[in-house]
Scaffold this motif. Structure first.
Motif, PDB file in Angstrom:
ATOM      1  N   ASP A 183     -40.756 -27.588  20.614  1.00 50.06           N
ATOM      2  CA  ASP A 183     -41.310 -27.394  21.948  1.00 50.06           C
ATOM      3  C   ASP A 183     -40.345 -27.869  23.032  1.00 50.06           C
ATOM      4  O   ASP A 183     -40.202 -27.225  24.084  1.00 50.06           O
ATOM      5  N   LYS A 184     -39.671 -28.998  22.778  1.00 46.91           N
ATOM      6  CA  LYS A 184     -38.716 -29.507  23.754  1.00 46.91           C
ATOM      7  C   LYS A 184     -37.538 -28.552  23.913  1.00 46.91           C
ATOM      8  O   LYS A 184     -37.099 -28.269  25.037  1.00 46.91           O
ATOM      9  N   LYS A 214     -37.528 -25.294  23.376  1.00 44.80           N
ATOM     10  CA  LYS A 214     -37.991 -24.092  24.080  1.00 44.80           C
ATOM     11  C   LYS A 214     -38.092 -24.344  25.576  1.00 44.80           C
ATOM     12  O   LYS A 214     -37.691 -23.502  26.388  1.00 44.80           O
ATOM     13  N   ALA A 215     -38.631 -25.520  25.944  1.00 44.81           N
ATOM     14  CA  ALA A 215     -38.766 -25.836  27.368  1.00 44.81           C
ATOM     15  C   ALA A 215     -37.404 -25.947  28.040  1.00 44.81           C
ATOM     16  O   ALA A 215     -37.199 -25.422  29.148  1.00 44.81           O
ATOM     17  N   GLU A 216     -36.458 -26.618  27.379  1.00 43.95           N
ATOM     18  CA  GLU A 216     -35.121 -26.740  27.961  1.00 43.95           C
ATOM     19  C   GLU A 216     -34.415 -25.389  28.039  1.00 43.95           C
ATOM     20  O   GLU A 216     -33.709 -25.102  29.017  1.00 43.95           O
TER      21      GLU A 216
END
Length: 424
Positions: free
Chosen positions: A355-356, A358-360
């Motif tokens: 998730d981290k 993908k967000a970055e």
């Protein structure tokens, strides 16, 4: 590999086999007799051991495509996956967004599948399967070894399970098979779980005791003014006022807990009433068994279905023609088949699964469209303004009070709904 002959001992199952022309073996899909299934021979590819079965559900858009695949160990070249890629291309060309569940013995060693790590590259075979999964939006769910080499003791994940809706695949687990590979079991939910609304508190302002409420607010005002608010930061003053007012509301205003029920916005109260009437007529027809009751139920069923379809079409036309896009996208999000969120992203031949990450990645993509200016660059000098300077702005208490009196009252949520009567 499970033999097709084992189905003879399972009377509740029927098999859809695809046998080899020589050397025996092959792939098959076993389906229960009470499930409507269709073998999709049009999706098969010559030279590729793959079989597709379409399971029909209530809605045609929700049909599940079950695939069984086997890759031979004769070669570890990436071209051995071309048949699988061609078959997936045929499926995606025939169905817009297919619900795919593809499993089998892929015989691709050296992959962990938890972080898409290709620590054992053999002529690009691992990279090829990752590219196929990324191109066709497939997520691999097996993360435990399915075969252990009897000589070297090396463990590999050879039996894989791919799907386009990973949130519907639950409880993927190993099981003892009838071959040298561990069998893979998984539970599939037909539909995505509906997220029910959390209970909310409704304040019954009509039943509040006005005298008690005003007295409590006056005490709060006195405490606030005695606390020397001018010498404190704005945030501290706001927290003092907000917490005090919240406590007053919770103690003096009657409350009622409301549980949200998931209901489509186009489903009116009248339609709900007609659906219940149809259900009652069905129960009556089942109990009595009279032809007249069954005719009455069928008439109501046709009428209700026609009105439901008409209400849904009218709602869609209204949303698409509306200038407010929020209602349209709210309806789109409520109609989704999956709740997995953002799928795997690929950046420079690297698959981003966390998730981290993908967000970055999305943040970098968003910021890349803006121009990056260096702080060291000299700023342009503006010429003197031809207009005179604006005089200082004077704010008086009477002016602020006048503007507040002219404000229109609107309904705001939570604490802003409160109307406090105060006289100087």
């Amino acid at each position: 590999m499970i033999l097709y002959s084992h189905l003879k001992y399972s009377p509740q199952l029927h098999g859809l086999p695809r046998d080899r022309n020589s050397r025996g073996g092959g792939v098959f899909v076993a389906v229960r007799d009470n499930i409507t299934s269709l073998e999709r021979k049009d999706l098969e590819v010559d030279g590729c051991e793959i079989l597709w079965c379409q399971l029909s559900l209530k809605s045609k858009d929700d049909d599940i495509f079950i695939g069984a695949y086997y890759r031979s160990t004769d070669s570890y070249k990436p071209e051995t996956l071309n048949g699988l890629e061609e078959s997936l291309h045929k499926l995606q060309s025939s169905v817009n967004v297919p619900f795919i569940v593809l499993g089998g013995d892929f015989n691709i060693p050296g992959m962990l599948w938890k972080v898409d790590d290709t620590t054992f590259p053999v002529n690009g075979l691992q990279s090829k399967i990752l590219d196929i999964a990324n191109d066709y939006n497939l997520d691999q769910r097996v993360d435990f070894p399915t075969r252990k080499d009897p000589v070297s003791g090396t463990e590999n994940i050879l039996d894989l399970l791919f799907t386009t809706r990973p949130s519907l695949i639950k409880n993927t687990r190993p099981s003892s098979g009838i071959s040298d590979n561990i069998a893979v079991l998984a539970d599939i939910n037909i539909r995505a779980p509906r997220v029910s609304k959390a209970p909310r508190t409704n304040f019954r302002w009509k039943d509040v005791e006005e005298a008690t409420f005003i007295e409590s607010v006056s005490k709060l005002q006195t405490q606030f003014m005695r606390s020397s608010p001018k010498s404190k930061p704005i945030e501290e003053n706001w927290n003092f006022f907000k917490d005090g007012l919240t406590n007053i509301i919770n103690k003096t205003v009657p409350q009622k807990i409301a549980w949200g029920k998931p209901r489509p916005s186009w489903l009116s109260t009248d339609l709900v009433r007609q659906c219940r009437k149809k259900e009652r007529s069905y129960v009556k027809a089942v109990k009595s068994g009279l032809p007249s009751d069954w005719d009455n139920f069928k008439t109501l069923q046709k009428k209700v279905n026609k009105e439901i379809h008409g209400a849904k079409r009218s709602h869609l036309q209204e949303m698409t023609s509306s200038e407010n896009p929020r209602q349209f996208w709210r309806f789109i999000n409520s109609s989704r088949k999956d709740s997995s969120g953002v799928q795997v992203l690929k950046v420079q031949d690297t698959n981003i699964t966390s998730d981290k990450g993908k967000a970055e990645t999305l943040a970098d993509q968003f910021s890349s469209v803006f121009t990056k200016e260096s702080v060291a660059d000299s700023k342009p000098e503006l010429p003197p303004s031809p207009y005179p300077d604006m005089p200082n702005i004077t704010v008086s208490v009477d002016g602020v009070a006048k503007l507040l009196k002219e404000l229109k009252q609107v309904r705001l949520p939570d604490l802003a709904q409160l109307q406090i009567k105060h006289s100087n």
